[in-house]
Design a protein around this motif. Structure first.
Motif, PDB file in Angstrom:
ATOM      1  N   ASP A  82      -5.128  -9.905   0.779  1.00  0.00           N
ATOM      2  CA  ASP A  82      -6.172  -9.020   0.266  1.00  0.00           C
ATOM      3  C   ASP A  82      -7.515  -9.740   0.255  1.00  0.00           C
ATOM      4  O   ASP A  82      -7.586 -10.949   0.016  1.00  0.00           O
ATOM      5  N   PHE A 109      -9.406  -7.833  -6.204  1.00  0.00           N
ATOM      6  CA  PHE A 109      -8.696  -7.813  -4.934  1.00  0.00           C
ATOM      7  C   PHE A 109      -8.887  -6.458  -4.244  1.00  0.00           C
ATOM      8  O   PHE A 109      -8.704  -5.402  -4.867  1.00  0.00           O
ATOM      9  N   VAL A 110      -9.259  -6.510  -2.976  1.00  0.00           N
ATOM     10  CA  VAL A 110      -9.493  -5.292  -2.203  1.00  0.00           C
ATOM     11  C   VAL A 110      -8.648  -5.358  -0.932  1.00  0.00           C
ATOM     12  O   VAL A 110      -8.978  -6.079   0.016  1.00  0.00           O
ATOM     13  N   THR A 156      -8.107  -4.303  -9.137  1.00  0.00           N
ATOM     14  CA  THR A 156      -7.985  -3.966  -7.714  1.00  0.00           C
ATOM     15  C   THR A 156      -9.049  -2.955  -7.330  1.00  0.00           C
ATOM     16  O   THR A 156      -9.399  -2.071  -8.122  1.00  0.00           O
ATOM     17  N   ARG A 179      -9.929   0.022  -4.553  1.00  0.00           N
ATOM     18  CA  ARG A 179      -9.408   0.860  -3.463  1.00  0.00           C
ATOM     19  C   ARG A 179     -10.504   1.029  -2.430  1.00  0.00           C
ATOM     20  O   ARG A 179     -11.596   1.507  -2.746  1.00  0.00           O
TER      21      ARG A 179
END
Length: 410
Positions: free
Chosen positions: A14, A26-27, A44, A46
């Motif tokens: 990620d 985190f992407v 996270t 999206r």
């Protein structure tokens, strides 16, 4: 719109954004240096769109990428992708204070995976088969997959019919399909043995209708219409239903080549620990006598049977033994000239402690988990071993997993 710039890749593949408060966001499906638009969801993001793409971004090879959870890195060009796999190993070893030279990543080709586990569920009265979405139990039906052998995709009608016949109302099935010399070997987990027995005649009919070589449920063969042997270095081996084997024949050959080359020609007796069905033992028997130790009974039986049928090689002695609880100790290790070990993801900490005290001149450590491998290597290095070579092997295409072969000498 929330614009972010990706700083680096995390160990799961990620994109990582370092936030002002020091936290990491985190992407998935992003690359270092990219400016992206995201929806924030806790820790996270999206991905909504890539505003400034990286020069390393390429078009994914599968139309299910980003929905199916099987692949995470199809959007990354080959060279940086290979380096990412290598960096996983570099970083894991560095965490333990180890900085050996790491070789270039050996990568298997697309469509090389001979085994895959599909999910099967009932959507009302309709059976569905595919892979789960990433981080979800939602199922994605598929009609293409650049990772697996085409014959595995050809099994989807059989798996769909099988799901419709035996899937529980709640939950689902794990359908493991292996391409063998005799055709498709299908093993079902998620059904009670009594239910499989009750449906035995229907399952036999289904296996015949779809020309399955073997159909098993709950670890027991329902019907075996043809041999389900695989070839390991020219020797026929018949795994137990759903039993472990290397998922790519090409990766198995690469690792076998690396392991075999590391064992000195003068070695007379080699211990193959966590030996499985003989990935290394059968190859090494060309050079030396082998003691193969494995904790799973089905694998021990499969290797023993294969060894009895081989010709022109040294003897392989098999032993069923839980090496996590009862490792080979120093006195036993005095009898061998080299050791190969390939443990499960949890690694071989107990066995490594005994190896570190031994005088075995050559050790080859094989692992699918750089984190536990680095722990085990630290133990061996602290015991006086020197790391000679480290080679990443990309058996699991477009994922964040990597195999590693490490050669140590004393």
């Amino acid at each position: 719109m929330t614009e972010l710039v990706i700083d680096r890749l995390g160990h799961r593949g990620d994109g990582v954004v370092l936030q002002p408060d020091g936290q990491q966001l985190f992407v998935p499906y992003t690359l270092p240096g990219e400016t992206v638009d995201v929806d924030l969801q806790g820790g996270t993001g999206r991905l909504k769109g890539v505003l400034t793409p990286s020069a390393d971004r390429i078009e994914p090879v599968c139309r299910h990428f980003g929905t199916c959870g099987g692949c995470t890195l199809q959007h990354m060009a080959p060279a940086p992708y290979a380096d990412f796999k290598r960096r996983l190993v570099v970083d894991a070893l560095a965490d333990r204070g180890l900085a050996p030279e790491i070789g270039e990543t050996r990568i298997v080709p697309p469509h090389s995976r001979r085994r895959a586990t599909f999910a099967g569920i009932m959507a009302g009265r309709h059976p569905l088969v595919g892979f789960n979405e990433r981080g979800s139990h939602r199922l994605v039906t598929i009609d293409e997959c650049p990772v697996v052998r085409p014959q595995l995709l050809a099994a989807l009608p059989a798996l769909t019919a099988l799901t419709g016949l035996i899937a529980p109302r709640k939950g689902g099935l794990d359908l493991t399909v292996t391409l063998t010399n005799g055709g498709l070997d299908v093993s079902v987990a998620g059904i009670a043995a009594r239910d499989a027995d009750r449906l035995r005649m229907q399952l036999i009919e289904l296996a015949t209708r779809f020309d399955l070589a073997r159909l098993s449920a709950g670890g027991e063969a329902i019907v075996e219409r043809r041999s389900v042997a695989i070839n390991i270095d020219g020797v026929a081996v018949t795994p137990s239903p759903g039993g472990f084997l290397q998922v790519s024949e090409e990766a198995e050959a690469i690792m076998g080549e690396l392991v075999t080359a590391a064992i000195p020609d003068k070695a007379k007796r080699v211990a193959d620990l966590f030996s499985g069905v003989g990935t290394f033992a059968l190859r090494l028997a060309r050079k030396a006598e082998i003691l193969a130790i494995e904790g799973e009974g089905g694998a021990v039986a499969a290797l023993d049977q294969a060894a009895r049928g081989m010709t022109g090689r040294h003897r392989i002695t098999t032993e069923k033994r839980d090496l996590a609880r009862r490792p080979l100790i120093e006195k036993e290790l005095e009898k061998v000239d080299a050791v190969v070990f390939d443990p499960p993801r949890a690694g071989a900490a107990e066995q490594s402690q005994w190896l570190a005290r031994s005088k075995v001149p050559t050790i080859v450590a094989v692992s699918c988990n750089p984190a536990t491998l680095s722990r085990d290597l630290r133990i061996l290095v602290d015991g006086g071993y020197r790391i000679e070579s480290v080679t990443p092997v990309d058996q699991f295409l477009w994922s964040s997993h990597v195999e590693v072969v490490t050669v140590l000498r004393r």
